[in-house]
Design a protein around this motif. Sequence first.
Motif, PDB file in Angstrom:
ATOM      1  N   ALA A  26       0.826  -1.212   0.000  1.00 44.19           N
ATOM      2  CA  ALA A  26       0.000   0.000   0.000  1.00 44.19           C
ATOM      3  C   ALA A  26       0.858   1.259   0.000  1.00 44.19           C
ATOM      4  CB  ALA A  26      -0.931  -0.006   1.214  1.00 44.19           C
ATOM      5  N   PRO A  31      -0.405   2.943  -7.680  1.00 43.38           N
ATOM      6  CA  PRO A  31      -1.560   3.557  -6.997  1.00 43.38           C
ATOM      7  C   PRO A  31      -2.773   2.642  -6.850  1.00 43.38           C
ATOM      8  CG  PRO A  31      -0.558   5.126  -8.502  1.00 43.38           C
ATOM      9  CD  PRO A  31       0.146   3.811  -8.729  1.00 43.38           C
ATOM     10  N   ARG A  35      -3.844   1.011  -3.295  1.00 45.56           N
ATOM     11  CA  ARG A  35      -5.124   1.355  -2.662  1.00 45.56           C
ATOM     12  C   ARG A  35      -5.913   0.095  -2.310  1.00 45.56           C
ATOM     13  NH1 ARG A  35      -7.076   3.991  -6.533  1.00 45.56           N
ATOM     14  NH2 ARG A  35      -8.564   2.481  -7.341  1.00 45.56           N
ATOM     15  N   ARG A  39      -7.230  -1.200   1.363  1.00 48.11           N
ATOM     16  CA  ARG A  39      -8.634  -1.574   1.622  1.00 48.11           C
ATOM     17  C   ARG A  39      -8.717  -2.991   2.204  1.00 48.11           C
ATOM     18  NH1 ARG A  39     -10.271   3.587   0.271  1.00 48.11           N
ATOM     19  NH2 ARG A  39     -11.004   3.842  -1.874  1.00 48.11           N
ATOM     20  N   TRP A  66     -14.666   1.995   4.147  1.00 50.05           N
ATOM     21  CA  TRP A  66     -13.657   2.552   3.247  1.00 50.05           C
ATOM     22  C   TRP A  66     -13.844   4.042   2.981  1.00 50.05           C
ATOM     23  CZ3 TRP A  66     -13.671  -1.740  -1.120  1.00 50.05           C
ATOM     24  CH2 TRP A  66     -13.047  -2.895  -0.612  1.00 50.05           C
ATOM     25  N   GLU A  76     -14.257  -1.907  -6.543  1.00 47.33           N
ATOM     26  CA  GLU A  76     -12.954  -2.295  -6.003  1.00 47.33           C
ATOM     27  C   GLU A  76     -12.951  -3.742  -5.511  1.00 47.33           C
ATOM     28  OE1 GLU A  76     -11.504   0.738  -3.355  1.00 47.33           O
ATOM     29  OE2 GLU A  76     -11.119   2.063  -5.058  1.00 47.33           O
TER      30      GLU A  76
END
Length: 227
Positions: A26, A31, A35, A39, A66, A76
């Motif tokens: 992370a 990116p 991310r 999460r 989140w 996601e």
Amino acid sequence: MQIRPAAGPQAGAQKYDVLTALLTLAAQGAPVQGRLALRLSLLITARFNWRLGQFCVGQREIARMWGVTERTAKRELAQMRGLGWISVTIPAARGRVATHAIHFDAVLPDTMPYWTAVGPDFTARMTGAAAMPQVPVSNVVPLHPVPVTTAADGIWAEAAARLQQDAPALFQAWFSGLRMRTRDGGVLRLVAPTRFIADYVRSHYTGHLMAALLACDPTIRRVEVDV
């Protein structure tokens, strides 16, 4: 690293190692993947059942956790499934939220490039190198006999010393467990303690091995690493 059910004296440390690997991805990864790792770390910390190897959380609760919309949470989660990190084991139905499994055998390899940032001890634990017995090869009875390195095979000892001097952390993490199997002309064959280490060294560090070996003996044409 093999993830086992949360039991025994090493269970707590193993959980921290998994979360450390994810959080390092992370912090330093690309990116999107970074991310998703963040999460997933939150889901593991807050809702993952280590004994069953799954989490059962509604999409609305995930979105709230989140700090995103339900649409973003859905997207996601789908990205995590696309990476093979998670899968639906029980689909959502009326009055019941979906149950997801986490596949650490897919998650951890994606974190691997960043293990050395934590330190050689962490890398050794994750690869299993920390648990390798430091005993003479002659005390081990292998399933398939492996020739022991002798004085005549000193090229690997010389190359290993060079690797250790040039990159101590890398050597400790990936090369310290390698042993010489045979040398056939210009082909040197090494044996690794685990298939994970063998595969990773072949994929990422063959060039390092060849550079060290060629510095010791220019007649080496190829190096092979097996289990």
